[in-house]
Design a protein around this motif. Structure first.
Motif, PDB file in Angstrom:
ATOM      1  N   LEU A   4       0.830  -1.198   0.000  1.00  0.00           N
ATOM      2  CA  LEU A   4       0.000   0.000   0.000  1.00  0.00           C
ATOM      3  C   LEU A   4       0.867   1.251   0.000  1.00  0.00           C
ATOM      4  O   LEU A   4       1.844   1.331   0.758  1.00  0.00           O
ATOM      5  CB  LEU A   4      -0.896   0.003   1.237  1.00  0.00           C
ATOM      6  CG  LEU A   4      -1.760  -1.247   1.444  1.00  0.00           C
ATOM      7  CD1 LEU A   4      -2.397  -1.237   2.818  1.00  0.00           C
ATOM      8  CD2 LEU A   4      -2.817  -1.343   0.372  1.00  0.00           C
ATOM      9  N   VAL A   5       0.490   2.227  -0.830  1.00  0.00           N
ATOM     10  CA  VAL A   5       1.213   3.490  -0.893  1.00  0.00           C
ATOM     11  C   VAL A   5       0.204   4.622  -0.830  1.00  0.00           C
ATOM     12  O   VAL A   5      -0.638   4.759  -1.729  1.00  0.00           O
ATOM     13  CB  VAL A   5       2.058   3.606  -2.171  1.00  0.00           C
ATOM     14  CG1 VAL A   5       2.767   4.955  -2.204  1.00  0.00           C
ATOM     15  CG2 VAL A   5       3.062   2.460  -2.249  1.00  0.00           C
ATOM     16  N   GLU A   6       0.301   5.436   0.221  1.00  0.00           N
ATOM     17  CA  GLU A   6      -0.614   6.569   0.392  1.00  0.00           C
ATOM     18  C   GLU A   6      -0.050   7.826  -0.253  1.00  0.00           C
ATOM     19  O   GLU A   6       1.161   7.989  -0.377  1.00  0.00           O
ATOM     20  CB  GLU A   6      -0.866   6.864   1.885  1.00  0.00           C
ATOM     21  CG  GLU A   6      -1.433   5.718   2.684  1.00  0.00           C
ATOM     22  CD  GLU A   6      -0.378   4.971   3.454  1.00  0.00           C
ATOM     23  OE1 GLU A   6      -0.701   4.380   4.498  1.00  0.00           O
ATOM     24  OE2 GLU A   6       0.798   4.978   3.015  1.00  0.00           O
ATOM     25  N   SER A   7      -0.956   8.720  -0.618  1.00  0.00           N
ATOM     26  CA  SER A   7      -0.576  10.029  -1.135  1.00  0.00           C
ATOM     27  C   SER A   7      -1.704  11.008  -0.854  1.00  0.00           C
ATOM     28  O   SER A   7      -2.818  10.599  -0.487  1.00  0.00           O
ATOM     29  CB  SER A   7      -0.288   9.961  -2.632  1.00  0.00           C
ATOM     30  OG  SER A   7      -1.443   9.555  -3.340  1.00  0.00           O
ATOM     31  N   GLY A   8      -1.414  12.295  -1.036  1.00  0.00           N
ATOM     32  CA  GLY A   8      -2.458  13.304  -0.918  1.00  0.00           C
ATOM     33  C   GLY A   8      -2.451  14.107   0.361  1.00  0.00           C
ATOM     34  O   GLY A   8      -3.249  15.035   0.520  1.00  0.00           O
ATOM     35  N   GLY A   9      -1.576  13.766   1.278  1.00  0.00           N
ATOM     36  CA  GLY A   9      -1.512  14.539   2.510  1.00  0.00           C
ATOM     37  C   GLY A   9      -0.927  15.922   2.271  1.00  0.00           C
ATOM     38  O   GLY A   9      -0.441  16.232   1.183  1.00  0.00           O
ATOM     39  N   ALA A  97      -4.953   0.794   5.253  1.00  0.00           N
ATOM     40  CA  ALA A  97      -4.799  -0.579   5.723  1.00  0.00           C
ATOM     41  C   ALA A  97      -5.650  -1.527   4.903  1.00  0.00           C
ATOM     42  O   ALA A  97      -6.772  -1.190   4.508  1.00  0.00           O
ATOM     43  CB  ALA A  97      -5.193  -0.679   7.189  1.00  0.00           C
ATOM     44  N   ALA A  98      -5.110  -2.699   4.671  1.00  0.00           N
ATOM     45  CA  ALA A  98      -5.845  -3.787   4.026  1.00  0.00           C
ATOM     46  C   ALA A  98      -6.085  -4.840   5.094  1.00  0.00           C
ATOM     47  O   ALA A  98      -5.129  -5.385   5.658  1.00  0.00           O
ATOM     48  CB  ALA A  98      -5.033  -4.365   2.874  1.00  0.00           C
ATOM     49  N   GLY A  99      -7.347  -5.106   5.377  1.00  0.00           N
ATOM     50  CA  GLY A  99      -7.673  -5.972   6.495  1.00  0.00           C
ATOM     51  C   GLY A  99      -7.673  -7.452   6.155  1.00  0.00           C
ATOM     52  O   GLY A  99      -7.770  -7.833   4.995  1.00  0.00           O
ATOM     53  N   SER A 100      -7.582  -8.263   7.197  1.00  0.00           N
ATOM     54  CA  SER A 100      -7.655  -9.714   7.030  1.00  0.00           C
ATOM     55  C   SER A 100      -9.061 -10.225   7.315  1.00  0.00           C
ATOM     56  O   SER A 100      -9.338 -11.399   7.109  1.00  0.00           O
ATOM     57  CB  SER A 100      -6.650 -10.406   7.967  1.00  0.00           C
ATOM     58  OG  SER A 100      -6.937 -10.067   9.319  1.00  0.00           O
ATOM     59  N   GLY A 101      -9.940  -9.353   7.754  1.00  0.00           N
ATOM     60  CA  GLY A 101     -11.314  -9.747   8.046  1.00  0.00           C
ATOM     61  C   GLY A 101     -12.288  -8.780   7.408  1.00  0.00           C
ATOM     62  O   GLY A 101     -12.008  -8.202   6.361  1.00  0.00           O
ATOM     63  N   GLY A 112      -3.156  -8.881  11.588  1.00  0.00           N
ATOM     64  CA  GLY A 112      -2.991  -9.465  10.265  1.00  0.00           C
ATOM     65  C   GLY A 112      -3.168  -8.492   9.122  1.00  0.00           C
ATOM     66  O   GLY A 112      -3.075  -8.883   7.955  1.00  0.00           O
ATOM     67  N   ALA A 113      -3.408  -7.217   9.422  1.00  0.00           N
ATOM     68  CA  ALA A 113      -3.597  -6.228   8.358  1.00  0.00           C
ATOM     69  C   ALA A 113      -2.260  -5.806   7.761  1.00  0.00           C
ATOM     70  O   ALA A 113      -1.208  -5.899   8.381  1.00  0.00           O
ATOM     71  CB  ALA A 113      -4.320  -5.007   8.912  1.00  0.00           C
ATOM     72  N   TYR A 114      -2.341  -5.335   6.527  1.00  0.00           N
ATOM     73  CA  TYR A 114      -1.192  -4.729   5.866  1.00  0.00           C
ATOM     74  C   TYR A 114      -1.338  -3.213   5.958  1.00  0.00           C
ATOM     75  O   TYR A 114      -2.458  -2.684   5.875  1.00  0.00           O
ATOM     76  CB  TYR A 114      -1.112  -5.166   4.404  1.00  0.00           C
ATOM     77  CG  TYR A 114      -0.835  -6.632   4.226  1.00  0.00           C
ATOM     78  CD1 TYR A 114      -1.878  -7.539   4.026  1.00  0.00           C
ATOM     79  CD2 TYR A 114       0.468  -7.131   4.246  1.00  0.00           C
ATOM     80  CE1 TYR A 114      -1.630  -8.896   3.860  1.00  0.00           C
ATOM     81  CE2 TYR A 114       0.721  -8.481   4.082  1.00  0.00           C
ATOM     82  CZ  TYR A 114      -0.323  -9.356   3.895  1.00  0.00           C
ATOM     83  OH  TYR A 114      -0.073 -10.695   3.735  1.00  0.00           O
TER      84      TYR A 114
END
Length: 125
Positions: A4-9, A97-101, A112-114
């Motif tokens: 994951l790569v964030e931007s826009g801040g 975040a990418a969740g595991s649930g 377990g999230a990324y």
């Protein structure tokens, strides 16, 4: 695995708007619940908003409800956070975040999230 790569801040005055974006890699993106979290200086990381894999179900922290909108584009592997009526209290590092649930479960547990590297949002008075 998901990257994951964030931007826009950035820096914005109180009452202004920002749109954060999160670019995700990985073949399982369209079946993964996604979320935004934030961490202010001296505070623990907190839930902001989560979104189901289909984009139909959304959950928001009370502090941002009505001001922030989470969305996703599964064709582009992107997640967004539109932030309006920003307040000084919204100043924080924002993490994708990418969740595991499920999106609902992500509100309270991120085991377990990324995570992305974060993007700084600063709201001035």
């Amino acid at each position: 695995q998901v990257q994951l790569v964030e931007s826009g801040g950035g820096l914005v005055q109180a009452g202004g708007s920002l749109r954060l974006a999160c670019a995700a890699s990985g073949r399982t993106f369209s079946s993964t619940a996604m979320g935004w979290f934030r961490q202010a200086p001296g505070k623990e990381r907190e839930f902001v908003a989560t979104l189901s894999s289909s984009g139909i179900l959304t959950y928001y922290a009370d502090s941002v409800k009505g001001r922030f909108t989470i969305s996703r584009d599964n064709a582009k592997n992107m997640v967004y956070l539109q932030m309006n009526s920003l307040q000084v209290e919204d100043t924080a590092v924002y993490y994708c975040a990418a969740g595991s649930g499920s999106a609902r479960a992500m509100r309270t547990t991120t085991v377990g999230a990324y995570w992305g590297q974060g993007t700084q949002v600063t709201v001035s008075s």
